[in-house]
Enzyme design. Structure first.
Site, PDB file in Angstrom:
ATOM      1  N   HIS A 190      -3.840   1.814  -1.845  1.00 17.08           N
ATOM      2  CA  HIS A 190      -3.536   0.419  -1.504  1.00 17.08           C
ATOM      3  C   HIS A 190      -4.768  -0.453  -1.633  1.00 17.08           C
ATOM      4  CE1 HIS A 190      -5.505   0.671   2.454  1.00 17.08           C
ATOM      5  NE2 HIS A 190      -4.917   1.838   2.629  1.00 17.08           N
ATOM      6  N   CYS A 206      -6.076   7.280   3.552  1.00 20.00           N
ATOM      7  CA  CYS A 206      -5.555   6.635   2.347  1.00 20.00           C
ATOM      8  C   CYS A 206      -6.661   6.435   1.317  1.00 20.00           C
ATOM      9  CB  CYS A 206      -4.925   5.290   2.696  1.00 20.00           C
ATOM     10  SG  CYS A 206      -3.368   5.419   3.608  1.00 20.00           S
TER      11      CYS A 206
END
Length: 325
Positions: A190, A206
């Site tokens: 992301h 992440c």
């Protein structure tokens, strides 16, 4: 205290000037393992090393390792800074997305195209490690909201901070403008609301990208795209008759898997194979000691003309050195 001093005290950085358009797509041909080229930039008066990294799309740790003698916060006007835009491709299938964790870099191999694109990334902190393995893209979302996992909300609460159950899209959302969910649903690739932190171990597992970078990648990947996350602190590869070795510090929680010289010898010998080649083992040791993240010439094919890059005082046939006592 000046505004600049205040920012530095908080560990923030000021970005001087616009981001530059950096070449990050290179053709790859059969037998080519190394892409890109090294280059240099000069620091401006008010630059920090992070400013230079951000402007030239280099990760924070990568530019620090490539310039160990340069002061991170005050490089000094006119200081010559090495931009590590040369990479040995990871030892993995050259298709879709490959992320090398110690390098903190993502490689994208578009299907049916003989080229690779590469971007710096942030990965999980030691206590929130990014998992190794092959996953798939299962969802793409623009302007995502963020639903912090209970474990993350608990960690914040232990520090006296409260996270809402859902963070809506906007400037306070740490996921930025684009999110690509992987087949382990709590892990995503992301964007970010803190682009100056790219190239650090700063996430809850992440893979975080600069907003411009994730926008470019997002438009290219589709559902089902594979994401191969690897742990390769040592990479070895050939280009134009020269053998390169690139070394990065191993991740702390995976240090037991790092074999140092033994791993380097095995990878060099495997790369040499049946070639009539020379290897300078002193250069191998030097690259491992420096862990600069910059590919270093450690060998060459026998018919390669000797140049400054290949001549050495202690070259030998591609035979490993004696084991350390």
């Amino acid at each position: 205290m000046s505004y600049r001093s205040w920012c530095l005290a908080l560990g923030l950085c000021l970005i001087n000037g616009p981001l530059l358009a950096i070449e990050r797509a290179w053709p790859i041909t059969e037998g080519m393992d190394v892409v890109g080229e090294l280059s240099h930039a000069e620091a401006a008066y008010e630059d920090t090393l992070i400013d230079v990294a951000r402007r030239h799309q280099v990760g924070f740790e990568a530019i620090r390792r490539a310039n160990p003698e340069v002061n991170t916060w005050i490089p000094g006007e006119g200081t010559r800074i090495l931009l590590p835009h040369k990479f040995i491709l990871p030892d993995a299938r050259r298709q879709d997305i490959v992320v090398n964790l110690p390098e903190m870099r993502l490689y994208y191999f578009p299907r049916d195209e003989s080229r690779v694109m590469s971007y710096p990334v942030s990965i999980g902190r030691m206590d929130w490690g990014t998992p190794v393995g092959t996953l798939d893209v299962i969802e793409k979302r623009e302007n995502p909201s963020w639903t912090p996992p209970d474990s993350v909300r608990k960690a914040y609460a232990e520090r006296g901070e409260e996270l809402p159950r859902v963070v809506p899209p906007g400037p306070d959302n740490p996921m930025g403008d684009y999110a690509i969910r992987l087949s382990r649903p709590s892990y995503l690739i992301h964007g970010t609301n803190w682009s100056t932190g790219i190239g650090m171990r700063s996430t809850h597992g992440c893979i975080r990208m600069d907003n411009d970078d994730i926008g470019e990648l997002y438009s290219r990947v589709s559902l089902g795209t594979s994401v191969n996350i690897v742990n390769q602190p040592i990479k070895v590869g050939w280009r134009k008759g020269l053998l390169y070795l690139e070394a990065h510090p191993p991740l702390e929680e995976l240090e037991d898997d790092a074999k140092g010289m033994d791993e380097a010898v095995a990878k060099v010998m495997d790369a040499v194979g049946e070639r009539d080649a020379r290897v300078d083992w002193s250069r191998v040791r030097s690259a491992l000691n420096e862990v600069s993240g910059v590919p270093q010439v450690v060998g060459w094919e026998a018919d390669q003309p000797l140049t400054t890059s290949t001549s050495a005082t202690s070259s030998a046939r591609a035979e490993p050195p004696a084991a350390d006592p």
